[in-house]
Enzyme design. Structure first.
Site, PDB file in Angstrom:
ATOM      1  N   ALA A  49      70.439-107.927 -26.109  1.00 27.85           N
ATOM      2  CA  ALA A  49      69.257-107.317 -25.511  1.00 27.85           C
ATOM      3  C   ALA A  49      69.543-106.835 -24.090  1.00 27.85           C
ATOM      4  O   ALA A  49      70.409-107.379 -23.387  1.00 27.85           O
ATOM      5  CB  ALA A  49      68.112-108.329 -25.480  1.00 27.85           C
ATOM      6  N   GLY A 106      71.941-110.501 -29.453  1.00 31.92           N
ATOM      7  CA  GLY A 106      71.414-109.522 -30.395  1.00 31.92           C
ATOM      8  C   GLY A 106      72.491-108.645 -31.003  1.00 31.92           C
ATOM      9  O   GLY A 106      72.340-108.144 -32.123  1.00 31.92           O
ATOM     10  N   GLU A 116      73.720-110.577 -33.813  1.00 30.57           N
ATOM     11  CA  GLU A 116      72.670-110.603 -34.834  1.00 30.57           C
ATOM     12  C   GLU A 116      72.640-109.309 -35.645  1.00 30.57           C
ATOM     13  O   GLU A 116      72.372-109.337 -36.848  1.00 30.57           O
ATOM     14  CB  GLU A 116      71.314-110.876 -34.181  1.00 30.57           C
ATOM     15  CG  GLU A 116      71.189-112.313 -33.705  1.00 30.57           C
ATOM     16  CD  GLU A 116      69.936-112.574 -32.897  1.00 30.57           C
ATOM     17  OE1 GLU A 116      69.201-113.517 -33.244  1.00 30.57           O
ATOM     18  OE2 GLU A 116      69.695-111.840 -31.922  1.00 30.57           O
ATOM     19  N   GLU A 152      71.872-117.306 -26.339  1.00 32.06           N
ATOM     20  CA  GLU A 152      70.494-117.161 -25.830  1.00 32.06           C
ATOM     21  C   GLU A 152      69.969-118.400 -25.121  1.00 32.06           C
ATOM     22  O   GLU A 152      69.224-118.285 -24.137  1.00 32.06           O
ATOM     23  CB  GLU A 152      69.555-116.781 -26.979  1.00 32.06           C
ATOM     24  CG  GLU A 152      69.630-115.326 -27.410  1.00 32.06           C
ATOM     25  CD  GLU A 152      70.714-115.054 -28.442  1.00 32.06           C
ATOM     26  OE1 GLU A 152      70.720-113.951 -29.022  1.00 32.06           O
ATOM     27  OE2 GLU A 152      71.551-115.951 -28.675  1.00 32.06           O
TER      28      GLU A 152
END
Length: 276
Positions: free
Chosen positions: A84, A129, A132, A152
């Protein structure tokens, strides 16, 4: 000058490209789509704008019956995706963060829900992310530069793009817990050993595209049904999983692809899939 022959065109198909905003492109060549993360100045950090573009590209790919395999790649020479955009996130109020959440989720679920087989080509950092997005794919190919992880908790949040659900399904609950709780980064060789990636290659993109090409020669109807059966059956008990498989089998058993596949086998020729 003579026109190119049909055989030349069939062995050297042209590549088309479509842009989705500033940071995402889709390149398509012979039934293989390359979903390209292209925000090099930010190492492909996923901003709100980029998330919208990923979701839009996935929506277009999902509706394209000619695409049999999608490969997720990056234009950056040191990163697949670093997760992110924390600089953008730092500027958000609490209300803005809540409003942005569906947009961010749509990017990750867009990749996860693509109906055709998907392959991630991981070069460099795939963190948070970014990892992910790779986990949302069916297969992950990496090269020696790859560094993956879900860090995270080290910044006070949790993996929110599917990581807490996808990683345990890939490597088991205890191993996933260790990786998430420690927030540690894992380099390529260990990542392969732990099952975080499926294949190591000298060049991740080249290998991923070659793998996609091998997959794409098969029935598009069969590929999508097989993926659907495996995804829907995951986590079910055996009896329920076999019912999912039977439903998927029934969806292809009377298809044009099945008829063509059997005919081609008996006639000792390559099939020409109708895709229906």
């Amino acid at each position: 000058m003579s026109e190119p022959s049909e055989s030349t065109e069939s062995t050297e198909p042209s590549e088309s490209e479509q842009r989705f905003g500033e940071f995402v492109a889709v390149r398509t060549r012979r039934h293989v789509a390359e979903l390209v993360l292209d925000r090099p100045k930010a190492m492909n950090a996923v901003s709100t704008e980029m998330a919208r573009s990923i979701a839009a590209a996935c929506h277009a790919l999902a509706g394209d019956p000619d695409v049999r395999v999608t490969v997720l790649t990056s234009t950056h020479d040191r990163a697949f995706c670093v997760g992110a955009d924390l600089k953008e996130r730092n500027s958000f109020s609490d209300a803005e963060l809540v409003r942005q959440r569906p947009t961010a989720r749509a990017a990750y679920t867009g990749v996860l829900e693509l109906p055709m087989p998907t392959v991630a080509a991981v070069h460099g950092f795939a963190l948070g992310g970014g990892f992910e997005l790779a986990l949302a794919c069916d297969l992950i190919v990496a090269d020696a530069t790859a560094v993956v992880g879900l860090p995270e908790v080290s910044v006070g949040v949790i993996p929110g793009g599917g990581g807490t659900q996808l990683l345990p399904r890939r490597v088991g609950a205890a191993r996933a817990a260790e990786l998430v709780f420690t927030a540690r980064r894992v380099e390529a060789a260990e990542a392969r050993e732990l099952g975080l990636v499926d294949r190591l290659a000298d060049d991740a993109r080249t290998e991923a595209l070659a793998l996609a090409a091998r997959i794409a020669v098969n029935s598009p109807v069969g590929l999508r049904a097989a993926k659907r059966a495996m995804r829907l059956g995951q986590g079910l008990d055996l009896r329920a999983g076999l019912e999912v498989e039977d439903a998927a089998w029934r969806s292809v058993a009377f298809s044009g692809d099945r008829a063509e596949g059997v005919a081609a086998f008996n006639e000792k020729r390559k099939p020409h899939w109708p895709g229906e």
